[in-house]
Design a protein around this motif. Structure first.
Motif, PDB file in Angstrom:
ATOM      1  N   MET B   1     -76.011 -13.370 -47.980  1.00  0.00           N
ATOM      2  CA  MET B   1     -76.907 -13.386 -49.007  1.00  0.00           C
ATOM      3  C   MET B   1     -76.680 -14.295 -49.941  1.00  0.00           C
ATOM      4  O   MET B   1     -75.657 -14.694 -49.694  1.00  0.00           O
ATOM      5  CB  MET B   1     -76.567 -12.218 -49.933  1.00  0.00           C
ATOM      6  N   LEU B  35     -85.087 -16.023 -49.998  1.00  0.00           N
ATOM      7  CA  LEU B  35     -83.728 -16.392 -49.834  1.00  0.00           C
ATOM      8  C   LEU B  35     -83.537 -15.240 -51.119  1.00  0.00           C
ATOM      9  O   LEU B  35     -82.121 -14.581 -50.678  1.00  0.00           O
ATOM     10  CB  LEU B  35     -83.275 -17.563 -49.608  1.00  0.00           C
ATOM     11  N   THR B  40     -83.478 -13.522 -45.355  1.00  0.00           N
ATOM     12  CA  THR B  40     -83.185 -14.258 -44.474  1.00  0.00           C
ATOM     13  C   THR B  40     -84.402 -14.713 -43.060  1.00  0.00           C
ATOM     14  O   THR B  40     -83.778 -16.174 -42.555  1.00  0.00           O
ATOM     15  CB  THR B  40     -81.444 -14.113 -43.980  1.00  0.00           C
ATOM     16  N   ARG B  52     -86.799 -15.645 -37.205  1.00  0.00           N
ATOM     17  CA  ARG B  52     -86.825 -17.266 -37.887  1.00  0.00           C
ATOM     18  C   ARG B  52     -86.408 -16.884 -39.669  1.00  0.00           C
ATOM     19  O   ARG B  52     -87.581 -15.886 -40.238  1.00  0.00           O
ATOM     20  CB  ARG B  52     -87.207 -17.871 -37.685  1.00  0.00           C
ATOM     21  N   GLY B  53     -85.309 -18.345 -39.783  1.00  0.00           N
ATOM     22  CA  GLY B  53     -85.404 -18.037 -41.516  1.00  0.00           C
ATOM     23  C   GLY B  53     -85.833 -19.778 -41.829  1.00  0.00           C
ATOM     24  O   GLY B  53     -84.940 -20.166 -41.326  1.00  0.00           O
ATOM     25  N   PRO B  54     -85.688 -19.864 -43.014  1.00  0.00           N
ATOM     26  CA  PRO B  54     -85.363 -21.514 -43.667  1.00  0.00           C
ATOM     27  C   PRO B  54     -83.997 -22.295 -43.008  1.00  0.00           C
ATOM     28  O   PRO B  54     -83.324 -21.186 -43.314  1.00  0.00           O
ATOM     29  CB  PRO B  54     -85.740 -21.683 -44.713  1.00  0.00           C
TER      30      PRO B  54
END
Lengths: 474, 98
Positions: B1, B35, B40, B52-54
């Protein structure tokens, strides 16, 4: 500065177009402004500052101790940029540059193509990829990403946070998080012990610089707050019960909520390469960089590269190199003669020499380990097209000996990021597989569009009668 | 988090995420807002459908791609969050026709 909101507000043509509003781009604009020449600064971000001074002026963390003095020093340059007589279009992505100095730029889903008489690429650096097993998992991001969140939004990762890799930015970010009351849990430091051998001879010069003392104090502060595992030689990340299991040696692992990776920065090559500027291997920075002369001028007439985009030297040096490229542009535009240019450049050159001291030590010490630069078989090398290290190595063994052949075999480097995240990895992996130096492997070809735009946007470009005639059947 | 550090709270910005009304803060990009909301992952890859995330937050990696106001393939980390924006997870090619 005249802040534009869309491509419709651009002039038909500019004398000088600067791409990027980080330290190099802002300083180039300040130097070139007020000379009765039309200057345009195009930048992808919502505000000026680049990466190092990201969100300068709007950063929500107002306690100056958190981001540190080196960040807030950017405010003076940002103020000078704001006062400079230049056009500035933020949120603008430059997707085309060619040897005729035509620039294709997109903003707000509309594009324009405009000519320039001189171009300065101040597109900066990006983090060197660190292809590990699991580096594509949600929850894993780069240290630079963490720092961007801290600067622009005041957001920090919580829970169990692991920083892994090497380089000054990793330590700086750890210190900034500690100052913000959000200390990470663990640093896995990957600097090879053997790097000290190469770095030692540069140590005296480094110790004479002001940032030696600052850097050592910062590292000591970080060590007081969290555990640092040195000389980590292997790393992998696996998803496990909604968390991330980081393994760094046989049987040694840590369960984390976030893993942030970093192993230095390399120049962003895409626009320079798409235009056709020559690049060469830079042994000090262990990467390819555009070929430039003492004024930042690239191999193509009219194009210069300023700042870290021309080779990594840091923010202060970037601003000075921005000023030097601007002075040469003013000479080429008939504002200054050579003597006038040289006179104005002299103090910047002296300052640049001062800021370059000690750099060789950092380069040698934090040179990333070759095994963290090449993709292991079980790691994603190309994140966009999902090409693994194993696929690259197999293809290299089958006779695809260069990055361009690998593209044809595997599509690696052909996804939306256009090789930004895999270019160095592909070169290093081929070099490792073939037992040759990355210099001999070379770098993948990069082409227009340097960033994706929609077909609709491309089709909506203003067309001349000659354009139409060139493609119409009669 | 992730958490927003205790500073004078920025003005809240309401937007829609996959049809649910949520809030970000002034100064957020779309990727930062997601985010901060604990998201995520924001897309599935075109090839295997993996989440996928940044990764880079600076416009380089294209892993923060989302659908914004009906237009896909937007880099969430480069787009400032605006009141009333409609943001959706970007699904991979195998779901593109749905």
């Amino acid at each position: 500065m005249r802040r534009l909101t869309d491509v419709g507000a651009l002039r038909e043509a500019y004398d000088l177009v600067i791409v990027g509003a980080g330290p190099a781009g802002m300083a180039a604009a300040v130097e070139a402004a007020g000379q009765d020449r039309a200057v345009l600064v195009l930048d992808e971000n919502p505000g000026p500052g680049g990466q190092i001074y990201r969100a300068i002026g709007t950063a929500p963390l107002r306690d100056p101790r958190v981001l540190g003095a080196a960040y807030w020093e950017g405010a003076a340059l940002a103020d000078a940029f704001a006062a400079a007589e230049v056009d500035y279009l933020p949120g603008a992505t430059v997707w085309h540059l060619d040897d005729a100095l035509e620039i294709g730029v997109s903003a707000g889903a509309r594009s324009a193509v405009l000519p320039a008489r001189r171009v300065i690429l101040a597109t900066g650096a990006l983090e060197r990829p660190m292809p590990l097993r699991g580096w594509t998992l949600p929850g894993v991001m780069s240290v630079g990403a963490g720092q961007a969140l801290l600067k622009a939004q005041g957001i920090a990762p919580t829970g169990r946070v692991v920083l892994a890799g090497c380089g000054p930015l990793l330590w700086l970010y750890a210190a900034q998080c500690i100052a913000a009351g959000a200390a990470p849990s663990l640093i896995l430091e990957t600097t090879p012990r053997a790097n000290w051998r190469g770095a030692l001879r540069h140590l005296p010069a480094f110790l004479a610089t002001p940032y030696a003392r600052k850097g050592l104090a910062l590292m000591a502060r970080v060590r007081r707050h969290l555990r640092v595992v040195p000389h980590v030689a292997a790393l992998a990340i696996d998803a496990e019960d909604g968390a991330l299991r980081v393994t760094w040696a046989e049987g040694t692992a840590f369960t984390a909520d976030h893993v942030l990776l970093h192993q230095g920065v390399v120049p962003t090559l895409n626009l320079a390469r798409a235009a056709g500027c020559a690049i060469a291997w830079d042994e000090g920075n262990a990467c390819f960089a555009p070929v430039t002369d003492a004024w930042g001028t690239a191999s193509l007439p009219g194009i210069a590269v300023a700042g870290d985009g021309a080779g990594i030297a840091g923010a202060e040096a970037a601003a000075l190199r921005g000023r030097l490229t601007a002075l040469e542009a003013l000479r080429a535009l008939g504002v200054l003669d050579e003597a006038g240019r040289d006179a104005r450049a002299a103090p910047h050159r002296a300052a640049l020499a001062r800021w370059s001291r000690g750099r060789a030590f950092l380069d040698a010490l934090y040179r990333p380990a070759p095994h963290f630069c090449a993709a292991p078989p079980d790691a994603m090398a190309c994140r966009c097209e999902e090409v693994t290290g194993a696929a690259l190595r197999d293809a290299a063994r089958m006779g695809a000996t260069g990055p361009n052949q690998l593209k044809a075999f595997l599509r690696c480097g052909m996804g939306p990021c256009q090789g930004r995240m895999c270019g160095p990895t592909i070169t290093e992996t081929i070099a490792q597989e073939r037992g040759i130096h990355p210099r001999e492997v070379g770098y993948m070809r990069l082409r227009t569009p340097a960033k994706p735009i929609t077909l609709g946007e491309f089709a909506a470009l203003r067309k001349t009668e000659a354009d139409r005639r060139a493609v119409e059947r009669r | 988090m992730f958490r927003r550090l205790p500073e004078p709270p920025a003005r809240r910005i309401g937007f829609s995420l996959d049809g649910v009304a949520v809030q970000g803060a002034e100064g957020d990009t779309v990727a930062a807002a997601l985010l901060a909301l604990g998201r995520t992952a924001c897309r599935e890859t075109a090839v295997s459908g993996a989440p996928r995330g940044p990764y880079c937050m600076m416009g380089v990696c294209f892993d923060c791609l989302v659908v914004i106001d009906g237009l896909g393939n937007r880099q969430g980390c480069l787009v400032p969050l605006r009141e009333g924006m409609v943001v959706e997870t970007q699904h991979g090619r195998r779901d593109a026709a749905r």
